[in-house]
Design an enzyme around this catalytic site. Sequence first.
Site, short mmCIF file in Angstrom:
data_model
loop_
_atom_site.label_atom_id
_atom_site.label_comp_id
_atom_site.label_asym_id
_atom_site.label_seq_id
_atom_site.Cartn_x
_atom_site.Cartn_y
_atom_site.Cartn_z
N GLY A 12 0.77 -1.23 0.00
CA GLY A 12 0.00 0.00 0.00
C GLY A 12 0.81 1.28 0.00
CG MET A 99 -1.71 -8.07 -6.71
SD MET A 99 -0.86 -7.04 -7.91
CE MET A 99 0.18 -8.28 -8.64
CG ASN A 124 -3.87 -0.50 -12.67
OD1 ASN A 124 -3.72 -0.68 -11.46
ND2 ASN A 124 -3.20 -1.19 -13.58
CG HIS A 126 1.78 -1.63 -15.54
ND1 HIS A 126 1.56 -2.91 -15.10
CD2 HIS A 126 2.80 -1.70 -16.42
CE1 HIS A 126 2.40 -3.72 -15.70
NE2 HIS A 126 3.17 -3.02 -16.52
C1 GRF Z 1 3.17 -1.06 -7.57
O1 GRF Z 1 4.40 -1.24 -8.18
C2 GRF Z 1 2.09 -0.88 -8.59
O2 GRF Z 1 2.51 -0.21 -9.72
C3 GRF Z 1 1.74 -2.31 -8.92
O3 GRF Z 1 1.81 -2.97 -7.69
C4 GRF Z 1 2.70 -2.30 -6.82
C5 GRF Z 1 1.94 -1.98 -5.58
O4 GRF Z 1 2.75 -1.44 -4.60
N1 GRF Z 1 0.49 -2.38 -9.60
P1 GRF Z 1 2.09 -0.77 -3.31
O5 GRF Z 1 1.18 -1.83 -2.69
O6 GRF Z 1 1.34 0.45 -3.73
O7 GRF Z 1 3.27 -0.48 -2.42
#
Ligand code: GRF
Length: 234
Positions: A12, A99, A124, A126
């Site tokens: 997060g 996810m 989203n 990525h």
């Molecule tokens: C990030 O790298 C995001 O781009 C990807 O998953 C990761 C999540 O990281 N979709 P976090 O939970 O926000 O630290």
Amino acid sequence: MTRVGVLASGGGTNLQAILDACGAGGAAGSRAARRIDAEVAVVLCNVPGAGALERARKAGVPAELVPSKGVADRAAYDATLVERLRHSRVDLVCLAGFMRLITPGFLAAFGADAASNGCPRVMNIHPGLLPSFPGLHAQRQALDYGVRFSGCTVHFVDAGCDTGPVIVQAVVPVLAGDTEETLAARILAEEHRIYPQAIQWFAEGRLSVEGRRVTVRGARPAEARGLSNPSLDR
Ligand code: GRF
């Protein structure tokens, strides 16, 4: 004030960047100033014990675990999410390390309308420069391929995997000796900059979409001069 619902599965840190930008950062007393015209109305998480839940709790933001493990009916699961998001009167859904693929029913519930300036209401982030390296392990894919630049992308969500219209991208170099971890950390720092900015553009009604192309009204263009990696000798 744009009411944001954040969906997360992991640590997060993007949620944290959004909370910080909303001035809801950490424990009461250590709140930062609000930098964007948005508030996190609810955080939904599908993984028990995920750091995102704890971050929401610390920030005093409503958070709920909606476990997805073993749930076979994706449409029914997403209907539960939609119900929770509607209950919290969410204007914009931000996937932040969530996810799971979103079903068409979910997307229809947060689709474009006049009030959103014709923009979808789901974004989203990525950790790659789409359309290169979509899906899982984007940083590893970039390293394995040997590209010289990577980065991150905030995009509107459509029914595909990381295929929706691009709102903003940030670029970082891939450096000699990078591991998946060092590259991911360099990219993550940029994620934390561009996601709150994309939310702010949405909140200000500055985004519009035509076909695949997103316009950010009044945004400063990037430097017109290109970067190279390695840098050129002269
Ligand atoms: C990030 O790298 C995001 O781009 C990807 O998953 C990761 C999540 O990281 N979709 P976090 O939970 O926000 O630290």
